[in-house]
Design a protein around this motif. Structure first.
Motif, PDB file in Angstrom:
ATOM      1  N   ALA A 267       4.281   4.970  -9.421  1.00 18.90           N
ATOM      2  CA  ALA A 267       5.491   4.545  -8.710  1.00 18.90           C
ATOM      3  C   ALA A 267       5.449   4.903  -7.234  1.00 18.90           C
ATOM      4  CB  ALA A 267       6.714   5.169  -9.367  1.00 18.90           C
ATOM      5  N   PHE A 268       4.858   6.075  -6.919  1.00 20.72           N
ATOM      6  CA  PHE A 268       4.864   6.546  -5.528  1.00 20.72           C
ATOM      7  C   PHE A 268       3.445   6.715  -4.985  1.00 20.72           C
ATOM      8  CE2 PHE A 268       9.121   7.725  -6.921  1.00 20.72           C
ATOM      9  CZ  PHE A 268       9.886   7.333  -5.831  1.00 20.72           C
ATOM     10  N   HIS A 269       2.557   5.808  -5.380  1.00 19.33           N
ATOM     11  CA  HIS A 269       1.215   5.806  -4.792  1.00 19.33           C
ATOM     12  C   HIS A 269       1.362   5.622  -3.284  1.00 19.33           C
ATOM     13  CE1 HIS A 269      -2.790   4.426  -3.648  1.00 19.33           C
ATOM     14  NE2 HIS A 269      -3.236   4.955  -4.789  1.00 19.33           N
ATOM     15  N   PRO A 270       0.677   6.429  -2.470  1.00 13.57           N
ATOM     16  CA  PRO A 270       0.884   6.370  -1.013  1.00 13.57           C
ATOM     17  C   PRO A 270       0.671   4.995  -0.392  1.00 13.57           C
ATOM     18  CG  PRO A 270      -0.398   8.297  -1.614  1.00 13.57           C
ATOM     19  CD  PRO A 270      -0.261   7.480  -2.861  1.00 13.57           C
ATOM     20  N   ASP A 271      -0.210   4.168  -0.993  1.00 15.97           N
ATOM     21  CA  ASP A 271      -0.524   2.874  -0.390  1.00 15.97           C
ATOM     22  C   ASP A 271       0.065   1.685  -1.137  1.00 15.97           C
ATOM     23  OD1 ASP A 271      -2.075   4.041   1.667  1.00 15.97           O
ATOM     24  OD2 ASP A 271      -3.747   4.269   0.262  1.00 15.97           O
ATOM     25  N   LYS A 272       0.154   1.780  -2.457  1.00 17.51           N
ATOM     26  CA  LYS A 272       0.577   0.607  -3.223  1.00 17.51           C
ATOM     27  C   LYS A 272       1.676   0.899  -4.239  1.00 17.51           C
ATOM     28  CE  LYS A 272      -3.405   1.349  -6.282  1.00 17.51           C
ATOM     29  NZ  LYS A 272      -4.644   0.757  -6.830  1.00 17.51           N
ATOM     30  N   GLY A 273       2.338   2.037  -4.121  1.00 13.48           N
ATOM     31  CA  GLY A 273       3.421   2.354  -5.047  1.00 13.48           C
ATOM     32  C   GLY A 273       4.615   1.440  -4.844  1.00 13.48           C
ATOM     33  N   PRO A 274       5.184   0.890  -5.914  1.00 11.91           N
ATOM     34  CA  PRO A 274       6.315  -0.036  -5.770  1.00 11.91           C
ATOM     35  C   PRO A 274       7.574   0.608  -5.183  1.00 11.91           C
ATOM     36  CG  PRO A 274       5.942   0.513  -8.082  1.00 11.91           C
ATOM     37  CD  PRO A 274       4.778   1.052  -7.321  1.00 11.91           C
ATOM     38  N   LEU A 275       7.668   1.927  -5.225  1.00 10.89           N
ATOM     39  CA  LEU A 275       8.840   2.602  -4.661  1.00 10.89           C
ATOM     40  C   LEU A 275       8.513   3.378  -3.381  1.00 10.89           C
ATOM     41  CD1 LEU A 275      10.593   4.007  -7.872  1.00 10.89           C
ATOM     42  CD2 LEU A 275      10.877   1.788  -6.762  1.00 10.89           C
ATOM     43  N   THR A 276       7.280   3.297  -2.930  1.00  9.88           N
ATOM     44  CA  THR A 276       6.870   4.036  -1.740  1.00  9.88           C
ATOM     45  C   THR A 276       7.476   3.419  -0.482  1.00  9.88           C
ATOM     46  OG1 THR A 276       4.785   4.711  -2.751  1.00  9.88           O
ATOM     47  CG2 THR A 276       4.886   4.756  -0.349  1.00  9.88           C
ATOM     48  N   ASP A 277       7.997   4.281   0.380  1.00  9.60           N
ATOM     49  CA  ASP A 277       8.506   3.826   1.675  1.00  9.60           C
ATOM     50  C   ASP A 277       7.317   3.706   2.622  1.00  9.60           C
ATOM     51  OD1 ASP A 277       9.739   3.319   4.063  1.00  9.60           O
ATOM     52  OD2 ASP A 277      11.094   5.044   3.991  1.00  9.60           O
ATOM     53  N   ILE A 278       6.815   2.506   2.759  1.00 12.15           N
ATOM     54  CA  ILE A 278       5.588   2.273   3.509  1.00 12.15           C
ATOM     55  C   ILE A 278       5.764   2.512   5.004  1.00 12.15           C
ATOM     56  CG2 ILE A 278       5.823  -0.174   4.060  1.00 12.15           C
ATOM     57  CD1 ILE A 278       2.743   1.559   2.465  1.00 12.15           C
ATOM     58  N   GLU A 279       7.011   2.599   5.464  1.00  8.11           N
ATOM     59  CA  GLU A 279       7.257   2.838   6.886  1.00  8.11           C
ATOM     60  C   GLU A 279       7.025   4.298   7.272  1.00  8.11           C
ATOM     61  OE1 GLU A 279      11.080   1.427   7.992  1.00  8.11           O
ATOM     62  OE2 GLU A 279      10.665  -0.661   7.463  1.00  8.11           O
ATOM     63  N   LEU A 280       6.959   5.172   6.292  1.00  9.24           N
ATOM     64  CA  LEU A 280       6.671   6.577   6.582  1.00  9.24           C
ATOM     65  C   LEU A 280       5.197   6.753   6.920  1.00  9.24           C
ATOM     66  CD1 LEU A 280       8.619   8.356   3.687  1.00  9.24           C
ATOM     67  CD2 LEU A 280       9.280   8.248   6.099  1.00  9.24           C
ATOM     68  N   PRO A 281       4.853   7.765   7.723  1.00 16.58           N
ATOM     69  CA  PRO A 281       3.435   8.051   7.962  1.00 16.58           C
ATOM     70  C   PRO A 281       2.723   8.330   6.639  1.00 16.58           C
ATOM     71  CG  PRO A 281       4.831   9.308   9.459  1.00 16.58           C
ATOM     72  CD  PRO A 281       5.747   8.675   8.461  1.00 16.58           C
ATOM     73  N   LYS A 282       1.451   7.980   6.577  1.00 13.77           N
ATOM     74  CA  LYS A 282       0.717   8.131   5.327  1.00 13.77           C
ATOM     75  C   LYS A 282       0.719   9.574   4.840  1.00 13.77           C
ATOM     76  CE  LYS A 282      -3.533   6.980   2.898  1.00 13.77           C
ATOM     77  NZ  LYS A 282      -4.839   6.283   2.933  1.00 13.77           N
ATOM     78  N   SER A 283       0.646  10.525   5.763  1.00 15.35           N
ATOM     79  CA  SER A 283       0.639  11.934   5.357  1.00 15.35           C
ATOM     80  C   SER A 283       1.924  12.302   4.622  1.00 15.35           C
ATOM     81  CB  SER A 283       0.458  12.836   6.579  1.00 15.35           C
ATOM     82  OG  SER A 283       1.522  12.647   7.507  1.00 15.35           O
ATOM     83  N   GLU A 284       3.055  11.730   5.051  1.00 13.29           N
ATOM     84  CA  GLU A 284       4.329  12.014   4.390  1.00 13.29           C
ATOM     85  C   GLU A 284       4.424  11.302   3.043  1.00 13.29           C
ATOM     86  OE1 GLU A 284       7.724  11.427   6.904  1.00 13.29           O
ATOM     87  OE2 GLU A 284       6.774  12.431   8.610  1.00 13.29           O
ATOM     88  N   ARG A 285       3.870  10.094   2.964  1.00 10.63           N
ATOM     89  CA  ARG A 285       3.856   9.381   1.680  1.00 10.63           C
ATOM     90  C   ARG A 285       3.030  10.149   0.659  1.00 10.63           C
ATOM     91  NH1 ARG A 285       2.470   4.856   5.131  1.00 10.63           N
ATOM     92  NH2 ARG A 285       0.508   4.544   4.006  1.00 10.63           N
ATOM     93  N   GLU A 286       1.903  10.667   1.093  1.00 15.23           N
ATOM     94  CA  GLU A 286       1.052  11.460   0.198  1.00 15.23           C
ATOM     95  C   GLU A 286       1.753  12.760  -0.201  1.00 15.23           C
ATOM     96  OE1 GLU A 286      -2.408  11.921   2.592  1.00 15.23           O
ATOM     97  OE2 GLU A 286      -3.389  10.092   1.828  1.00 15.23           O
TER      98      GLU A 286
END
Length: 218
Positions: free
Chosen positions: A150-169
């Motif tokens: 759900a929260f995969h840093p690059d392709k998670g359907p609920l990931t906020d892609i506008e956040l920096p990648k480090s924060e997504r991870e």
């Protein structure tokens, strides 16, 4: 000659001996800043193993330099700390205003009856159920793998892609770590915890559940 009756001995009342205080610690105050605040103090007397809670009105006055000082009045009472804890435990309201309603429904009754491990387990199960429903996952997709999906840093359907990648991870790791560290042990073995430890874990689950609610599926 009439004999004089012997004079009756007047028994002087014994002076009342006040119990000696070993220590006294103020733990709370109501009506702070007023002329008569009410103070809650913990008191320990010498030759008594029990602790007492003193609830008393104080009177504000001024010292020679015009600074505020407070004197205890006779308006107050004491009872044992043991009884005080019983009363507080029975009537204190758990803070519901900032806890997710799903978790209140699932966990708070368990908290109130001392079933702390079950309360934590139910909180994280509520998170898992909401997450599965949000992304349309199957019933076989569970736990940490479900969160990673759900929260995969690059392709998670609920990931906020506008956040920096480090924060997504970081968030993906945070949610998976919280689930694995707090929920999984309660599922697989007996975990000894007290009210505070259980409530801290439930607050984490509540915070994560709110993120899931706000997330927009892509």
């Amino acid at each position: 000659m009439t004999k004089k009756k012997p004079a009756k001995k007047v028994t002087e009342p014994k002076p009342k001996v006040e119990p000696k205080i070993e220590f006294q610690e103020q733990i709370a105050e109501a009506n702070s800043g007023s002329y008569q605040p009410i103070r809650f103090s913990k008191v320990k007397y010498k030759n008594n193993s029990d602790l007492f809670i003193d609830i008393r009105t104080y009177q504000r006055a001024y010292d020679d330099e015009g600074e505020d000082i407070y004197f205890p009045t006779k308006k107050g009472f004491q009872f044992s700390e043991r009884e005080f804890k019983k009363i507080v435990g029975k009537y204190t309201v758990l803070p519901t205003t900032y806890i997710h309603p799903d978790i209140i429904k699932k966990s708070f009754a368990l908290l109130k009856t001392g079933q702390f491990e079950s309360a934590v387990l139910q909180a994280f199960k509520a998170l898992e159920t909401k997450l599965r429903k949000k992304i349309g996952a199957t019933s076989e997709e569970i736990g940490v793998p479900l969160i990673r999906k759900a929260f995969h840093p690059d392709k998670g359907p609920l990931t906020d892609i506008e956040l920096p990648k480090s924060e997504r991870e970081a968030f993906s790791n945070y949610m998976a770590g919280a689930f694995g560290f707090y929920k999984n042990p309660c599922s697989h073995r007996d975990v000894d915890m007290d009210f505070i430890q259980a409530f801290e874990r439930i607050v984490v689950a509540s915070d994560l559940l709110k993120v899931i609610d706000k997330a927009i599926k892509k």
